[in-house]
Design an enzyme around this catalytic site. Sequence first.
Site, PDB file in Angstrom:
ATOM      1  N   GLU A 131       0.831  -1.213   0.000  1.00 41.60           N
ATOM      2  CA  GLU A 131       0.000   0.000   0.000  1.00 41.60           C
ATOM      3  C   GLU A 131       0.863   1.259   0.000  1.00 41.60           C
ATOM      4  O   GLU A 131       0.586   2.215  -0.728  1.00 41.60           O
ATOM      5  CB  GLU A 131      -0.934   0.018   1.223  1.00 41.60           C
ATOM      6  N   GLU A 366     -18.549  -4.377  -3.334  1.00 35.13           N
ATOM      7  CA  GLU A 366     -17.196  -4.927  -3.230  1.00 35.13           C
ATOM      8  C   GLU A 366     -17.122  -6.359  -3.783  1.00 35.13           C
ATOM      9  O   GLU A 366     -16.148  -6.737  -4.423  1.00 35.13           O
ATOM     10  CB  GLU A 366     -16.756  -4.889  -1.767  1.00 35.13           C
ATOM     11  N   GLU A 385     -11.737   1.264 -10.237  1.00 32.81           N
ATOM     12  CA  GLU A 385     -11.376   0.291 -11.276  1.00 32.81           C
ATOM     13  C   GLU A 385     -12.261   0.328 -12.523  1.00 32.81           C
ATOM     14  O   GLU A 385     -11.774   0.257 -13.656  1.00 32.81           O
ATOM     15  CB  GLU A 385     -11.357  -1.132 -10.688  1.00 32.81           C
ATOM     16  N   THR A 471      -0.702   1.167 -10.500  1.00 38.19           N
ATOM     17  CA  THR A 471      -1.975   0.619 -10.013  1.00 38.19           C
ATOM     18  C   THR A 471      -2.698   1.593  -9.104  1.00 38.19           C
ATOM     19  O   THR A 471      -3.873   1.416  -8.808  1.00 38.19           O
ATOM     20  CB  THR A 471      -1.751  -0.734  -9.302  1.00 38.19           C
TER      21      THR A 471
HETATM   22  C1  DMJ Z   1      -5.979   1.300  -5.003  1.00 41.47           C
HETATM   23  O1  DMJ Z   1      -5.215   1.538  -3.906  1.00 41.47           O
HETATM   24  C2  DMJ Z   1      -5.239   0.614  -6.083  1.00 41.47           C
HETATM   25  O2  DMJ Z   1      -5.947   0.728  -7.269  1.00 41.47           O
HETATM   26  C3  DMJ Z   1      -4.995  -0.827  -5.793  1.00 41.47           C
HETATM   27  O3  DMJ Z   1      -4.353  -1.488  -6.824  1.00 41.47           O
HETATM   28  C4  DMJ Z   1      -6.282  -1.527  -5.499  1.00 41.47           C
HETATM   29  N1  DMJ Z   1      -7.042  -0.857  -4.546  1.00 41.47           N
HETATM   30  C5  DMJ Z   1      -7.198   0.565  -4.588  1.00 41.47           C
HETATM   31  C6  DMJ Z   1      -8.381   1.074  -5.316  1.00 41.47           C
HETATM   32  O4  DMJ Z   1      -9.472   0.304  -5.281  1.00 41.47           O
END
Ligand code: DMJ
Length: 883
Positions: A131, A366, A385, A471
């Site tokens: 994270e 979710e 996403e 990401t």
């Molecule tokens: C973000 O922190 C990033 O996209 C991660 O890869 C997945 N979770 C969250 C968003 O949903």
Amino acid sequence: MRAACGVWVAWFSVLLFVLLGDHASVKGMTVERRLELRNKVKEMFDHGYQNYLRHAYPLDELNPLACNGRTKDDNPGNWNVNDVLGNFSLTLVDSLDAHAIMRDQPEFEKAVRLVIDHVHFEQDSRVQVFEVTIRVLGALLSAHILATEEKWGSRIAWYNGELLLLAQELADRLMPAFNTPTGMPWPRVNLKYGVLSHETEVTCSAGAGTLILEFGVLTRLTGNATYEDAAKKALLRVWAQRSPLDLVGNSLSVKDAKWYNTVAGIGAGIDSFYEYLLKAYILFGEYVYLDIFDAAYRGLMNAVKDERGLIYRNVDMFSGALAATWVDSLAAFFPGLQVLAGDIENAIKLHQVYYTIWRRYRSLPERFDFQTRAPAIAIYPLRPELIESTYMLYQATKDPYYLEVGEQIVMDLEESTRVQCGFAALADVVKGELDDRMESFFLSETLKYLYLLFDEDNFVHVNDGNHVFTTEGHFLSLSYDLLKHESDTRRPDNSTRPPRPSSQPMCDRYMPIHNSNATSYYLPVEHSPPLPQDEIIFIKHLIGGTQMRPFEFKVEPHDGSVYQSARIVKSADGFIADHFAGVQFQVERDPTGAGYRVTKMNGKDVQPTDIIKVPQKGISFLTSPAKGDPLQPSRSPDNGLSHQGARLEAYLHDDNGEILQRDFMLAIAQFGPQMLPSEVINTSLVVLDDERDVEYGCHPFSPEDHRLIQGRLLFVRRGGCLFAEKAIWAELAGAIGVVVMNHVEPFIFPMASGAEQGLDGPGLSNGVDTISIPAYMVSGRDGALLVREASKHGPVKVQLRALDGIEALGAVDLQIQFAGRPVLNVMVVQEVREGHTSREMKGPPWRRWGTRGSGLLDPGSGFGCLMGCGIAATQTCCSDVRL
Ligand code: DMJ
């Protein structure tokens, strides 16, 4: 084309350009609307970010309901908070590059300055390596690149590489985590004290395999190979543990690399492992990543994707047996990755599945269970996403459908999650309940991708180069001199890319399936996804419907005007409100896609056939959506000629053969006579069959038709000739009136004769004066019901009544819009003054010219219920339902 895959997939921007098409003309949404949406997203970003600064900074996150800040706590069970927060002003840091991408240089510079002056990592904070890498390290590197390199247009003159130093400091504090026998990092580390003694050894695959972009870029920028080497080793080790099906499981031990959870898929715990394989290849150009990606992708296509390509299942990595019937919302990123991989066909399908779920809940639960067709976990933490995939698909296809998806998402976020101090996650997507959290990715990803979707000319779209979004949505780019890190940047000549798993060749140029030639934003019908109809129907079936939770909001004047509560009365064709201030609305999208409909006002149901009338004065306080008004006035496309209406009561058969009475609103033409007030005509409506080309009523009718039409109302379709011509041919055939079905449903408007345009036709040189039967317009939707009835049961029994008094209001050239589209059952009316037309009465009594209706209402005073009742003399009118 196929042979070229390996080349062009390497360059993200090339992909964007190859598939981009005509840059200037985005069909189906006007440039104005697209920019309006882009600006709206920026306003949303500012609302979230400024509220964070005001109420939460220097803490990590904003609590948007309590209007205060949040940081770590001591509760070990609170891992989804404590893994991420670290007393390093997370939201400030995570949003850094968003300012530059949204072209807000002053805010970018301010934020960089705040980070340099106040953020440090000497913190007793136990955080998740993954994270903190994606949210903090990635953000610092991205902002450093944007603040340094001239070509991105956001260089900061005074900036001196401070963010890179901070990034390196952070990475150095994460590095102790890599000290394991396998090279895969411990999932958590304390920034001050290193890996603590009681740490769990189990990491998810994404945790160990989603570090290479950030650590690789740090290495390239600092020249210190340690970071990239560590991250690469961890990634390769996860892949080394793959099953014979070329799948990786969900979690494994960092001590001995034994699988702990063998469920494979593309959702939580695994998702970004795949993402970083391909993006590492795009950014660094090293084939080792592409080769693994190809094999891993093939594994997914063979064992995880279902036959139809709609569900990517959770399966056991060794046997391929189904392990769960749900899918994660996190996996909605995958279509975006498929776009990068060139598999547009599968990307379109999977995206549509997720968007269908979104439409049902106005958000993504979710977890969604395909067996129960219901959320398995009902939270929506404002994740990005689906939007990321929408953006990628739009870039690849330029299909306006994806702009409309984005538009819907903007409205849904605004309506369901916007609160006074920011945007709040949903605790329950079914009930619409809020949770007091705004995670940092809402600004760094969700709104960034939405902004980019609508910002055609953004620098990330027009700059060539090997750049990617991490990401966490952070923009990373490497200048060419930093690309060369090790020997395998070039594939040996004799190596070839393995064949693609699917029978469908990848990288084929995308061709939309549906016709998107529309040029106007105001389309009667919404764009459909670029999929065959049966596939769309199947997806709806899979999700269990698309019934959306309606929008609910209260309309409040923002100028501080004081108002009395609105008076809303029932009228013959719906409701009349003196004003909208303080009225609670429920609004739903019309199934045609042409706009929205009010379905409740102050908690009371509004029926589909009801029209809500409001005088112009009663909405004068409404301004623009940017100021937060959900409803706004806008010029009506029908361009406002005041007109009198009529009501058609028709007796229709239902499916059981029962007779039902249905009421239809008609707009009376500007030519021909009008009915007298309170006049009622009982007759029948003739619909001539379509096969003889008589349905437009543009030619003389045959003697048989005359017999049928004589003494009745004639129903014809719009088109083929002037409205007045239709009336003339109908009158010559003995009709007592003509009803024209509008083809652009569900609007009706007062038809013009054509004489005012200098057009001539039979009897039209003096067009208006010579027509002595009334002509009405009925909406396309209502007309279709009449056609259906007539085709089964012959002429339709009807009663025609003038709308009078307060019902006979003149429409003005204003319409009410919600989310940029008309609210179809709200009519803005003007005050109609008492008076008589100068026309002489002629013809039979019912044809005589009547007086125009009596006037109406000043908001808050002398509201016209009594006046209206006095004129219309109906009890229903006076049921003053104070809603
Ligand atoms: C973000 O922190 C990033 O996209 C991660 O890869 C997945 N979770 C969250 C968003 O949903």
